[in-house]
Enzyme design. Structure first.
Site, short mmCIF file in Angstrom:
data_model
loop_
_atom_site.label_atom_id
_atom_site.label_comp_id
_atom_site.label_asym_id
_atom_site.label_seq_id
_atom_site.Cartn_x
_atom_site.Cartn_y
_atom_site.Cartn_z
N ALA A 65 0.83 -1.20 0.00
CA ALA A 65 0.00 0.00 0.00
C ALA A 65 0.87 1.25 0.00
O ALA A 65 2.07 1.21 0.26
CB ALA A 65 -0.91 0.00 1.23
N GLY A 110 -0.97 -5.73 -0.09
CA GLY A 110 -2.11 -5.73 -0.99
C GLY A 110 -1.85 -6.42 -2.31
O GLY A 110 -2.78 -6.92 -2.95
N GLU A 113 -2.46 -10.00 -1.56
CA GLU A 113 -3.89 -10.19 -1.37
C GLU A 113 -4.63 -10.22 -2.70
O GLU A 113 -5.57 -11.00 -2.89
CB GLU A 113 -4.45 -9.09 -0.46
CG GLU A 113 -3.97 -9.24 0.97
CD GLU A 113 -4.40 -8.09 1.85
OE1 GLU A 113 -5.22 -8.33 2.76
OE2 GLU A 113 -3.92 -6.96 1.64
N GLU A 134 2.39 -6.96 6.96
CA GLU A 134 1.68 -5.90 7.68
C GLU A 134 1.96 -5.89 9.18
O GLU A 134 2.06 -4.82 9.80
CB GLU A 134 0.17 -6.02 7.44
CG GLU A 134 -0.29 -5.51 6.10
CD GLU A 134 -0.24 -6.57 4.99
OE1 GLU A 134 -0.85 -6.34 3.95
OE2 GLU A 134 0.42 -7.60 5.21
#
Length: 260
Positions: A65, A110, A113, A134
């Site tokens: 991110a 992300g 993901e 994270e």
């Protein structure tokens, strides 16, 4: 909405979605909205059987991110950002098309993901890393990682990755089933597209219904899951491809599937 960071290119029944937000495709709200729109547009393309998602950048698929933007978010902003990215990735699960993550660089946070929401994860065998770091930043994955990773690699392995914020090499990711195949960097996109076109030459409607049956039935009790399978079997039996495939078998010839 015109795209700033995303390019869509269709070749026969394969749609390639290329991400390009230098230097590492960091995810922010604007980029997330473009992904949501691109995936929504792809879902509506009846003449597309396979979707390939890749990066135009040399070393990054999506390396996470936009941390500066995340640091400025309050709780409500963080929840909305998570909801946006979860929604985009859910479209990939939902669409009745085969979705391939062509991971040609780092897939962290992300990026990992997004790849988890795809049906296939093909990764370069180079030095790129994949994982969910994270926890090391004091945050948690918010785009589906805590839910999709355990379903893919198992609870114990997923918890270890999530709790320690681990990233790993392509070889380790292959060994635990996080990625499906490693490809030499020199031939990466050529091999990915060859695989995509092989899939796209099949019975597109049947592929879509198979995917839908798996995703809708996997968390249901067996009796309900089998009802989902019957529903899609009946729907698929009405398609051109089902009739063509069965007739071709009887006539001992190669079927001419048209994804309809």
């Amino acid at each position: 909405m015109p795209y700033q960071y995303v390019t869509l290119k269709k070749e026969e029944r394969v749609l390639t979605i290329t991400l390009n937000r230098p230097p590492t495709n960091p995810l922010n709200g604007e980029f997330g909205m473009e992904l949501f729109k691109a995936f929504s547009d792809a879902e509506q393309m009846d003449d597309v059987t396979v979707v390939v998602i890749t990066s135009a950048l040399e070393k990054a698929f999506i390396a996470g991110a936009d941390i500066k933007e995340m640091a400025a978010q309050g709780p409500a902003d963080a929840e909305n950002f998570s909801k946006l990215l979860q929604g985009a990735n859910t479209i990939l699960n939902r669409m009745k098309k085969v979705v391939i993550a062509a991971i040609n660089g780092h897939a962290l946070g992300g990026g990992c993901e997004l790849a988890l929401a795809c049906d296939y994860r093909l990764m370069t065998s180079g030095k790129a890393l994949i994982g969910l770091p994270e926890a090391g930043l004091g945050i948690i994955p918010g785009a589906g990682g805590t839910q999709r990773l355990p379903r893919l690699v198992g609870l114990s392995k997923a918890l270890d990755i999530l709790l320690r914020g681990r990233t790993m090499s392509p070889q380790e990711a292959l060994a635990i089933g996080l990625v499906d195949r490693l490809i030499d960097p020199d031939n990466f996109m050529a091999d990915v597209m060859k695989f995509a076109h092989e899939l796209a030459a099949g019975a597109g409607k049947a592929l879509g219904y198979i995917k839908a049956a798996v995703h809708e039935g996997i968390d249901l009790p067996m009796e309900q899951a089998l009802a989902v399978e019957r529903k899609y079997s009946a729907e698929n039996h009405r398609t051109h491809d089902a009739k063509e495939g069965l007739l071709a078998f009887v006539e001992k010839r190669k079927p001419n599937f048209q994804s309809r």
